[in-house]
Design a protein around this motif. Structure first.
Motif, mmCIF file in Angstrom:
data_model
loop_
_atom_site.group_PDB
_atom_site.id
_atom_site.type_symbol
_atom_site.label_atom_id
_atom_site.label_comp_id
_atom_site.label_asym_id
_atom_site.label_seq_id
_atom_site.Cartn_x
_atom_site.Cartn_y
_atom_site.Cartn_z
ATOM 1 N N ILE A 77 0.809 -1.223 0.000
ATOM 2 C CA ILE A 77 0.000 0.000 0.000
ATOM 3 C C ILE A 77 0.841 1.271 0.000
ATOM 4 C CG2 ILE A 77 -1.827 1.328 1.153
ATOM 5 C CD1 ILE A 77 -2.859 -1.413 2.229
ATOM 6 N N VAL A 78 1.793 1.424 0.901
ATOM 7 C CA VAL A 78 2.549 2.678 1.000
ATOM 8 C C VAL A 78 3.875 2.662 0.243
ATOM 9 C CG1 VAL A 78 1.537 3.290 3.228
ATOM 10 C CG2 VAL A 78 3.658 2.008 3.170
ATOM 11 N N GLY A 79 4.374 1.489 -0.117
ATOM 12 C CA GLY A 79 5.699 1.398 -0.744
ATOM 13 C C GLY A 79 5.780 2.042 -2.114
ATOM 14 N N ASP A 80 4.793 1.793 -2.954
ATOM 15 C CA ASP A 80 4.827 2.356 -4.307
ATOM 16 C C ASP A 80 4.666 3.873 -4.289
ATOM 17 O OD1 ASP A 80 5.148 -0.240 -5.171
ATOM 18 O OD2 ASP A 80 3.012 -0.528 -5.515
ATOM 19 N N PRO A 81 3.688 4.403 -3.554
ATOM 20 C CA PRO A 81 3.607 5.867 -3.467
ATOM 21 C C PRO A 81 4.853 6.489 -2.828
ATOM 22 C CG PRO A 81 1.541 4.902 -2.754
ATOM 23 C CD PRO A 81 2.522 3.772 -2.938
ATOM 24 N N LEU A 82 5.510 5.763 -1.933
ATOM 25 C CA LEU A 82 6.724 6.280 -1.304
ATOM 26 C C LEU A 82 7.787 6.576 -2.360
ATOM 27 C CD1 LEU A 82 8.160 5.630 1.977
ATOM 28 C CD2 LEU A 82 9.635 4.835 0.165
ATOM 29 N N CYS A 83 7.914 5.701 -3.353
ATOM 30 C CA CYS A 83 8.884 5.926 -4.440
ATOM 31 C C CYS A 83 8.509 7.169 -5.236
ATOM 32 C CB CYS A 83 8.938 4.713 -5.368
ATOM 33 S SG CYS A 83 9.538 3.218 -4.574
ATOM 34 N N ALA A 84 7.215 7.344 -5.501
ATOM 35 C CA ALA A 84 6.761 8.521 -6.248
ATOM 36 C C ALA A 84 7.003 9.797 -5.446
ATOM 37 C CB ALA A 84 5.283 8.379 -6.606
ATOM 38 N N LEU A 91 9.924 14.829 -4.162
ATOM 39 C CA LEU A 91 10.787 15.610 -3.269
ATOM 40 C C LEU A 91 12.202 15.776 -3.826
ATOM 41 C CD1 LEU A 91 9.686 14.125 0.170
ATOM 42 C CD2 LEU A 91 9.040 16.338 -0.809
ATOM 43 N N LYS A 92 12.444 15.255 -5.006
ATOM 44 C CA LYS A 92 13.742 15.341 -5.682
ATOM 45 C C LYS A 92 14.877 14.755 -4.846
ATOM 46 C CE LYS A 92 12.387 19.479 -8.176
ATOM 47 N NZ LYS A 92 12.580 20.907 -8.318
ATOM 48 N N MET A 93 14.568 13.633 -4.192
ATOM 49 C CA MET A 93 15.622 12.948 -3.451
ATOM 50 C C MET A 93 16.631 12.411 -4.462
ATOM 51 S SD MET A 93 13.760 10.824 -0.481
ATOM 52 C CE MET A 93 12.840 11.616 0.792
ATOM 53 N N PRO A 94 17.880 12.253 -4.067
ATOM 54 C CA PRO A 94 18.912 11.767 -4.993
ATOM 55 C C PRO A 94 18.520 10.423 -5.615
ATOM 56 C CG PRO A 94 19.883 12.469 -2.915
ATOM 57 C CD PRO A 94 18.407 12.517 -2.725
ATOM 58 N N PHE A 95 18.584 10.378 -6.935
ATOM 59 C CA PHE A 95 18.090 9.230 -7.694
ATOM 60 C C PHE A 95 18.801 7.925 -7.345
ATOM 61 C CE2 PHE A 95 18.304 6.559 -11.550
ATOM 62 C CZ PHE A 95 16.964 6.267 -11.684
ATOM 63 N N TRP A 96 20.124 7.861 -7.515
ATOM 64 C CA TRP A 96 20.832 6.589 -7.351
ATOM 65 C C TRP A 96 20.786 6.049 -5.923
ATOM 66 C CZ3 TRP A 96 21.060 3.694 -11.254
ATOM 67 C CH2 TRP A 96 21.198 4.226 -12.524
ATOM 68 N N PRO A 97 20.926 6.883 -4.898
ATOM 69 C CA PRO A 97 20.749 6.326 -3.556
ATOM 70 C C PRO A 97 19.338 5.761 -3.337
ATOM 71 C CG PRO A 97 21.945 8.380 -3.417
ATOM 72 C CD PRO A 97 21.468 8.253 -4.842
ATOM 73 N N CYS A 98 18.320 6.449 -3.890
ATOM 74 C CA CYS A 98 16.950 5.933 -3.773
ATOM 75 C C CYS A 98 16.836 4.568 -4.451
ATOM 76 C CB CYS A 98 15.946 6.904 -4.388
ATOM 77 S SG CYS A 98 15.634 8.372 -3.389
ATOM 78 N N VAL A 99 17.400 4.434 -5.637
ATOM 79 C CA VAL A 99 17.346 3.164 -6.372
ATOM 80 C C VAL A 99 18.059 2.066 -5.576
ATOM 81 C CG1 VAL A 99 18.097 1.955 -8.473
ATOM 82 C CG2 VAL A 99 17.120 4.257 -8.634
ATOM 83 N N GLY A 100 19.210 2.386 -5.019
ATOM 84 C CA GLY A 100 19.949 1.395 -4.228
ATOM 85 C C GLY A 100 19.153 0.913 -3.027
ATOM 86 N N TYR A 101 18.562 1.842 -2.297
ATOM 87 C CA TYR A 101 17.763 1.451 -1.130
ATOM 88 C C TYR A 101 16.501 0.696 -1.541
ATOM 89 C CZ TYR A 101 20.784 4.005 2.042
ATOM 90 O OH TYR A 101 21.867 4.432 2.776
ATOM 91 N N MET A 102 15.889 1.104 -2.656
ATOM 92 C CA MET A 102 14.728 0.359 -3.164
ATOM 93 C C MET A 102 15.122 -1.085 -3.440
ATOM 94 S SD MET A 102 12.765 2.555 -6.058
ATOM 95 C CE MET A 102 13.247 4.261 -6.124
ATOM 96 N N ALA A 103 16.241 -1.269 -4.134
ATOM 97 C CA ALA A 103 16.684 -2.616 -4.528
ATOM 98 C C ALA A 103 16.941 -3.485 -3.303
ATOM 99 C CB ALA A 103 17.937 -2.524 -5.394
ATOM 100 N N VAL A 104 17.586 -2.933 -2.282
ATOM 101 C CA VAL A 104 17.866 -3.718 -1.074
ATOM 102 C C VAL A 104 16.568 -4.124 -0.391
ATOM 103 C CG1 VAL A 104 18.851 -3.595 1.251
ATOM 104 C CG2 VAL A 104 20.155 -2.746 -0.700
#
Length: 165
Positions: free
Chosen positions: A117-124, A129-142
């Motif tokens: 429920i909250v995980g997908d909107p969290l990515c959006a 919020l223009k959080m840094p792209f690659w760190p976000c991708v890394g944490y998503m993957a983990v």
């Protein structure tokens, strides 16, 4: 009707058991389920692994890649929507509790992108919020890798064989 439905389910499971179809199906389902569309990828991952346990790590990795790429799409959607809104109107940054929480934790909050429920909107929202792209991708993957690993292992251990027949 029940015979037809039973045959349909049997044929679907047989198709998912084929590695060349099963891995593609896992990737596509994992990708779609990580966007804002409501779909769960765990059953597909479980069924392919159950059909061929030797594919456990391959299936987990394919599901993780698909799900992470779906999260990336959500991040870019959030980023794009924020840009579109900014172009139309100048607005102040959101001061909602959720946005403040995300800004406080930064990209590490994307570890929770696996949550229902909250995980997908969290990515959006991370994109918004223009959080840094690659760190976000890394944490998503983990986060997504750990989810697939633990869910699939737990299902393999907990679901009796008799339920699958």
């Amino acid at each position: 009707m029940e015979v037809w439905l039973g045959q349909l389910v049997h044929n679907l499971l047989a198709a998912l058991a084929l590695p060349q179809i099963g891995l593609v199906a896992v990737f596509v389902i994992a990708f779609i389920s990580a966007t804002l569309l409501p779909l769960g990828s765990e059953p597909a991952v479980y069924l392919v692994v159950k059909a061929d346990p030797s594919m456990f790590w391959v299936v987990i990795l394919v599901a993780t890649v698909g799900n992470t790429l779906g999260g990336v799409v959500s991040w870019w959607m959030g980023y794009g929507v924020e840009k579109a809104v900014e172009a139309v109107q100048h607005h102040e940054p959101s001061h909602s509790r959720a946005a403040q929480w995300l800004q406080r934790f930064g990209p590490k909050a994307c570890l929770l992108s696996w949550l229902p429920i909250v995980g997908d909107p969290l990515c959006a929202v991370a994109g918004w919020l223009k959080m840094p792209f690659w760190p976000c991708v890394g944490y998503m993957a983990v986060g997504k890798f750990l989810r697939f690993l633990f869910y699939t292992a737990a299902l393999l251990w907990l679901v009796p064989e008799s339920w699958l027949q």
